[in-house]
Design a protein around this motif. Structure first.
Motif, PDB file in Angstrom:
ATOM      1  N   ARG A 122      -5.299 -38.855 -34.566  1.00 33.22           N
ATOM      2  CA  ARG A 122      -4.227 -38.017 -34.995  1.00 33.22           C
ATOM      3  C   ARG A 122      -4.122 -37.525 -33.600  1.00 33.22           C
ATOM      4  O   ARG A 122      -2.906 -37.674 -33.131  1.00 33.22           O
ATOM      5  CB  ARG A 122      -4.537 -37.133 -36.130  1.00 33.22           C
ATOM      6  N   PRO A 123      -5.270 -37.323 -32.712  1.00 36.74           N
ATOM      7  CA  PRO A 123      -5.104 -36.811 -31.316  1.00 36.74           C
ATOM      8  C   PRO A 123      -4.203 -37.584 -30.322  1.00 36.74           C
ATOM      9  O   PRO A 123      -3.317 -36.959 -29.543  1.00 36.74           O
ATOM     10  CB  PRO A 123      -5.875 -35.723 -31.070  1.00 36.74           C
ATOM     11  N   VAL A 124      -4.716 -38.710 -30.191  1.00 38.24           N
ATOM     12  CA  VAL A 124      -4.085 -40.017 -29.504  1.00 38.24           C
ATOM     13  C   VAL A 124      -2.582 -39.837 -30.120  1.00 38.24           C
ATOM     14  O   VAL A 124      -1.792 -39.908 -28.964  1.00 38.24           O
ATOM     15  CB  VAL A 124      -4.679 -41.064 -29.710  1.00 38.24           C
ATOM     16  N   ARG A 125      -2.356 -39.787 -30.862  1.00 39.56           N
ATOM     17  CA  ARG A 125      -0.873 -40.704 -31.357  1.00 39.56           C
ATOM     18  C   ARG A 125      -0.250 -38.814 -31.163  1.00 39.56           C
ATOM     19  O   ARG A 125       1.174 -38.525 -31.158  1.00 39.56           O
ATOM     20  CB  ARG A 125      -0.428 -40.101 -33.254  1.00 39.56           C
ATOM     21  N   GLU A 126      -0.490 -37.692 -30.815  1.00 31.75           N
ATOM     22  CA  GLU A 126       0.013 -36.204 -30.671  1.00 31.75           C
ATOM     23  C   GLU A 126       0.172 -36.307 -29.494  1.00 31.75           C
ATOM     24  O   GLU A 126       1.260 -36.270 -28.758  1.00 31.75           O
ATOM     25  CB  GLU A 126      -0.773 -35.197 -31.287  1.00 31.75           C
ATOM     26  N   HIS A 172       4.859 -49.068 -18.998  1.00 28.74           N
ATOM     27  CA  HIS A 172       4.252 -50.161 -19.719  1.00 28.74           C
ATOM     28  C   HIS A 172       3.021 -49.853 -20.641  1.00 28.74           C
ATOM     29  O   HIS A 172       2.894 -49.925 -21.601  1.00 28.74           O
ATOM     30  CB  HIS A 172       3.702 -51.213 -18.350  1.00 28.74           C
ATOM     31  N   GLN A 173       2.403 -48.646 -19.375  1.00 32.01           N
ATOM     32  CA  GLN A 173       0.717 -48.659 -20.021  1.00 32.01           C
ATOM     33  C   GLN A 173       0.971 -47.478 -21.329  1.00 32.01           C
ATOM     34  O   GLN A 173      -0.110 -47.803 -22.525  1.00 32.01           O
ATOM     35  CB  GLN A 173      -0.230 -47.963 -19.815  1.00 32.01           C
ATOM     36  N   ILE A 174       1.668 -46.733 -21.548  1.00 27.64           N
ATOM     37  CA  ILE A 174       1.849 -45.950 -22.165  1.00 27.64           C
ATOM     38  C   ILE A 174       2.655 -46.549 -23.818  1.00 27.64           C
ATOM     39  O   ILE A 174       2.408 -46.578 -24.498  1.00 27.64           O
ATOM     40  CB  ILE A 174       3.436 -44.812 -22.129  1.00 27.64           C
ATOM     41  N   GLY A 175       3.537 -47.872 -23.349  1.00 23.44           N
ATOM     42  CA  GLY A 175       4.374 -48.825 -24.106  1.00 23.44           C
ATOM     43  C   GLY A 175       2.959 -49.465 -24.916  1.00 23.44           C
ATOM     44  O   GLY A 175       2.538 -49.299 -26.091  1.00 23.44           O
ATOM     45  N   ARG A 176       1.753 -49.664 -24.499  1.00 28.87           N
ATOM     46  CA  ARG A 176       0.830 -50.758 -24.943  1.00 28.87           C
ATOM     47  C   ARG A 176      -0.057 -49.649 -25.591  1.00 28.87           C
ATOM     48  O   ARG A 176      -1.016 -49.498 -26.983  1.00 28.87           O
ATOM     49  CB  ARG A 176      -0.158 -50.542 -23.131  1.00 28.87           C
ATOM     50  N   LEU A 177       0.103 -48.648 -25.281  1.00 28.52           N
ATOM     51  CA  LEU A 177      -0.814 -47.440 -25.540  1.00 28.52           C
ATOM     52  C   LEU A 177      -0.476 -46.987 -27.411  1.00 28.52           C
ATOM     53  O   LEU A 177      -0.740 -47.115 -28.348  1.00 28.52           O
ATOM     54  CB  LEU A 177      -0.951 -45.916 -24.734  1.00 28.52           C
ATOM     55  N   ARG A 178       1.613 -47.377 -27.205  1.00 29.01           N
ATOM     56  CA  ARG A 178       2.282 -47.028 -28.490  1.00 29.01           C
ATOM     57  C   ARG A 178       1.246 -47.827 -30.121  1.00 29.01           C
ATOM     58  O   ARG A 178       1.114 -47.902 -30.760  1.00 29.01           O
ATOM     59  CB  ARG A 178       3.267 -46.565 -28.557  1.00 29.01           C
ATOM     60  N   LEU A 199      -8.059 -48.571 -22.273  1.00 26.69           N
ATOM     61  CA  LEU A 199      -6.646 -47.840 -22.154  1.00 26.69           C
ATOM     62  C   LEU A 199      -5.587 -46.319 -21.257  1.00 26.69           C
ATOM     63  O   LEU A 199      -4.962 -45.691 -21.161  1.00 26.69           O
ATOM     64  CB  LEU A 199      -5.235 -48.434 -23.373  1.00 26.69           C
ATOM     65  N   LEU A 200      -6.496 -45.914 -22.604  1.00 25.02           N
ATOM     66  CA  LEU A 200      -6.240 -44.330 -21.990  1.00 25.02           C
ATOM     67  C   LEU A 200      -6.900 -44.271 -20.591  1.00 25.02           C
ATOM     68  O   LEU A 200      -6.471 -43.062 -19.827  1.00 25.02           O
ATOM     69  CB  LEU A 200      -6.930 -43.165 -23.313  1.00 25.02           C
TER      70      LEU A 200
END
Length: 238
Positions: A122-126, A172-178, A199-200
């Motif tokens: 959940r912290p990752v999604r936030e 691109h990296q934020i898209g991969r993380l999503r 990834l983070l």
């Protein structure tokens, strides 16, 4: 050419000097080849003796070298001022840049928190929501507004291409993380978290490098910026 100072305006000077040297070299080559071709036509018509032709060719060589050596002369200096509208835009973007710094540090904090179970995503999604709403909007604004200002000041897009490429890589990296946390499951297995932490940390490293590039490059051209000359005047040569 070797740059001995850590300022983006020095790169602008280097680009201008290189362009001037190339232009002078083209003049020297064109003039030398043109005069030699003309001399050969005259000699082929029988109007030049071998001795006179040799002396004339030496003169042509000296003339071409003299043209090339004009590159050693200092170019005419002038000062390019950043318009007040551009200063206001750059200052606004720099204020936003400082505001998202804590968000960048939060990327590493969230990654560190995933070092042992339970692996709560959940912290990752936030964090991702904040990155997509605040960080990406800021990076897109820099791409649309700040980089054109830099290109105008520095005389071309050569000095901004690296920053533009980093903007694309961040998105691109934020898209991969999503995509990595797309599943609506609150907890994850250890093997999944390993890739997620990678990834983070990778995103954090890119953001840190990008921020340093902007502060030493783009924002060093802005009055009251922390790095580089605190001046809105960029010296150039023609």
């Amino acid at each position: 050419m070797v740059l001995t100072v850590d300022r983006i305006d020095a790169l602008a000077d280097a680009i201008l000097i290189a362009r001037r040297c190339r232009r002078i070299a083209q003049w020297a080559v064109t003039a030398g080849m043109g005069m030699s071709a003309a001399a050969m036509v005259v000699a082929a018509a029988g109007h030049l003796t071998p001795v006179a032709g040799a002396v004339l060719q030496e003169g042509i060589d000296v003339a071409a070298i003299a043209i090339a050596m004009t590159a050693l002369l200092p170019g005419r200096s002038h000062t390019v001022a950043m318009p007040s509208a551009d200063i206001a835009t750059a200052r606004r973007l720099y204020a936003e840049h400082r505001e998202v710094r804590p968000l960048v540090e939060q990327v590493r904090t969230v990654a560190d928190a995933l070092n042992q179970p339970p692996y709560d995503l959940r912290p990752v999604r936030e964090l991702l929501d904040q990155l997509e709403v605040r960080l990406l909007a800021h990076e897109r604004a820099e791409e649309a507004e700040l980089l054109p200002i830099m290109a105008r000041l520095l005389g071309g897009t050569e000095a901004t291409s690296g920053l533009s490429r980093t903007h694309a890589e961040i998105e691109h990296q934020i898209g991969r993380l999503r995509r990595a946390v797309a599943e609506p499951v609150p907890l994850a297995e250890a093997e999944d978290v390993t890739d997620l932490r990678r990834l983070l940390y990778g995103l954090y490293a890119i953001l840190q490098l990008h921020n340093a590039q902007e502060e030493e490059g783009a924002f060093s051209l802005v009055p009251d910026a922390p790095a580089g000359r605190p001046s809105h005047l960029v010296r150039s040569r023609t």
